[in-house]
Design an enzyme around this catalytic site. Sequence first.
Site, mmCIF file in Angstrom:
data_model
loop_
_atom_site.group_PDB
_atom_site.id
_atom_site.type_symbol
_atom_site.label_atom_id
_atom_site.label_comp_id
_atom_site.label_asym_id
_atom_site.label_seq_id
_atom_site.Cartn_x
_atom_site.Cartn_y
_atom_site.Cartn_z
ATOM 1 N N ASP A 15 19.994 16.667 -2.372
ATOM 2 C CA ASP A 15 19.252 15.885 -2.391
ATOM 3 C C ASP A 15 17.990 16.267 -2.347
ATOM 4 O OD1 ASP A 15 20.646 12.555 -1.501
ATOM 5 O OD2 ASP A 15 20.620 13.953 1.220
ATOM 6 N N ASP A 64 27.232 8.893 -4.398
ATOM 7 C CA ASP A 64 26.663 7.968 -3.883
ATOM 8 C C ASP A 64 25.867 6.967 -4.303
ATOM 9 O OD1 ASP A 64 26.436 7.176 -0.827
ATOM 10 O OD2 ASP A 64 25.115 8.502 -0.886
ATOM 11 N N LYS A 66 26.308 3.511 -3.499
ATOM 12 C CA LYS A 66 26.371 2.570 -2.270
ATOM 13 C C LYS A 66 25.767 1.005 -3.579
ATOM 14 C CE LYS A 66 24.050 5.350 1.540
ATOM 15 N NZ LYS A 66 24.030 6.780 0.744
ATOM 16 N N ASP A 69 26.230 -6.100 -5.716
ATOM 17 C CA ASP A 69 25.528 -6.866 -6.486
ATOM 18 C C ASP A 69 26.470 -7.995 -6.389
ATOM 19 O OD1 ASP A 69 23.870 -7.876 -8.668
ATOM 20 O OD2 ASP A 69 23.229 -6.091 -9.125
ATOM 21 N N ILE A 70 25.858 -8.662 -7.650
ATOM 22 C CA ILE A 70 27.289 -9.503 -7.547
ATOM 23 C C ILE A 70 28.726 -9.182 -8.273
ATOM 24 C CG2 ILE A 70 25.548 -11.634 -8.329
ATOM 25 C CD1 ILE A 70 26.501 -11.195 -11.156
ATOM 26 N N THR A 119 24.472 5.430 8.808
ATOM 27 C CA THR A 119 23.955 6.237 10.450
ATOM 28 C C THR A 119 22.410 5.880 10.341
ATOM 29 O OG1 THR A 119 24.154 7.967 8.769
ATOM 30 C CG2 THR A 119 25.416 7.681 9.710
ATOM 31 N N ARG A 180 24.681 17.210 12.519
ATOM 32 C CA ARG A 180 23.550 18.098 13.250
ATOM 33 C C ARG A 180 23.915 19.266 13.612
ATOM 34 N NH1 ARG A 180 21.416 15.600 9.551
ATOM 35 N NH2 ARG A 180 19.069 14.696 9.161
ATOM 36 N N GLN A 189 18.355 10.480 11.499
ATOM 37 C CA GLN A 189 19.321 10.130 11.745
ATOM 38 C C GLN A 189 19.727 9.228 13.612
ATOM 39 O OE1 GLN A 189 22.053 9.496 9.756
ATOM 40 N NE2 GLN A 189 21.728 10.494 8.167
ATOM 41 N N GLY A 209 23.133 17.250 4.406
ATOM 42 C CA GLY A 209 22.414 17.971 3.638
ATOM 43 C C GLY A 209 21.180 18.741 4.199
HETATM 44 O O1 C5P Z 1 20.343 15.677 6.017
HETATM 45 P P1 C5P Z 1 21.090 14.354 5.656
HETATM 46 O O2 C5P Z 1 22.585 15.410 6.407
HETATM 47 O O3 C5P Z 1 20.958 13.420 6.819
HETATM 48 O O4 C5P Z 1 21.488 12.907 5.019
HETATM 49 C C1 C5P Z 1 23.194 12.548 5.133
HETATM 50 C C2 C5P Z 1 23.090 12.173 3.457
HETATM 51 O O5 C5P Z 1 24.031 11.243 3.970
HETATM 52 C C3 C5P Z 1 22.289 11.714 2.856
HETATM 53 O O6 C5P Z 1 22.238 11.404 1.199
HETATM 54 C C4 C5P Z 1 22.283 9.771 2.504
HETATM 55 O O7 C5P Z 1 22.011 9.097 1.701
HETATM 56 C C5 C5P Z 1 23.754 10.098 3.353
HETATM 57 N N1 C5P Z 1 24.195 9.034 3.681
HETATM 58 C C6 C5P Z 1 24.438 8.650 5.161
HETATM 59 N N2 C5P Z 1 24.181 7.864 6.622
HETATM 60 C C7 C5P Z 1 25.427 6.627 5.315
HETATM 61 C C8 C5P Z 1 25.493 7.362 4.085
HETATM 62 C C9 C5P Z 1 25.625 7.965 3.345
HETATM 63 O O8 C5P Z 1 23.426 9.890 6.157
HETATM 64 N N3 C5P Z 1 25.643 6.009 6.256
#
Ligand code: C5P
Length: 247
Positions: A15, A64, A66, A69-70, A119, A180, A189, A209
């Site tokens: 990211d 990722d 996500k 759509d149709i 999340t 974390r 989060q 991330g």
């Molecule tokens: O920085 P962090 O560790 O919070 O990043 C989490 C990553 O996981 C981000 O790229 C976010 O888009 C992705 N993600 C998420 N929750 C989801 C699906 C993907 O945090 N349900």
Amino acid sequence: MVAIPLNDRLIVALDVPTAAAARDLVSRLGTAVSFYKIGLQLQYAGGIDLARELKDAGKKIFLDAKLFDIDQTVIGATANIARLGVDFLTVHAHRPTLRAAVAGRGKSGLRLLGVTVLTSMGPADMAELGTRFSLEEMVLRRAQAAIDTGCDGVIASGSEARQLRALAGNRLLIVTPGIRSEGVAADDQQRAATPREAIAAGADYLVVGRQILRSPDPGAAVEAILREVESALPRERTPRLQTLNLD
Ligand code: C5P
């Protein structure tokens, strides 16, 4: 339980604003990281070319995207993504969308992961989504849809991993973001878990991330997370010398 090499269990979320910054991080992390996630930010800044490049360099890639759509659009998008040769793709776990993605990937080895509930969402967001189900019920319903439609796994927080494992057994991979370690800021989060908690609850893969990206020493942050993962794995889940063939 599937045999996954320890290093593959940590998926680093790229990211970062540019492909150049991503390349820089990948080269700093070297062989310590084998699996990268390319999300929406990087997909609009050269992320698709980077995905091809990292695949050629022997890395595994989680796109990722996500998708939601149709059906016809999801079928076409998934077919094109399958041609890129990436390993994991996310699709919102709405039953028709999952079905369309399964149709689109055809006989390719692309693994489809259903996004259950982001999340970053908490119980209060369920009303906003317009559902009468609780957050936990939504996660389990969507996981069931992923199983029924023939998807490979789900994205879910560490808080739901145990219930999901009980529901799905080994029929679904559980990929957990919102990770974390103790003492690290949760940011946006709402359902964060430590690497140890998530793995102990049954997660197969962790997506991390900011804990790595913001560290003054990303390599050390990776090592610390891998040690936590290793300590939470039961012995039979640490096949360090075996490899999972994702192709
Ligand atoms: O920085 P962090 O560790 O919070 O990043 C989490 C990553 O996981 C981000 O790229 C976010 O888009 C992705 N993600 C998420 N929750 C989801 C699906 C993907 O945090 N349900």
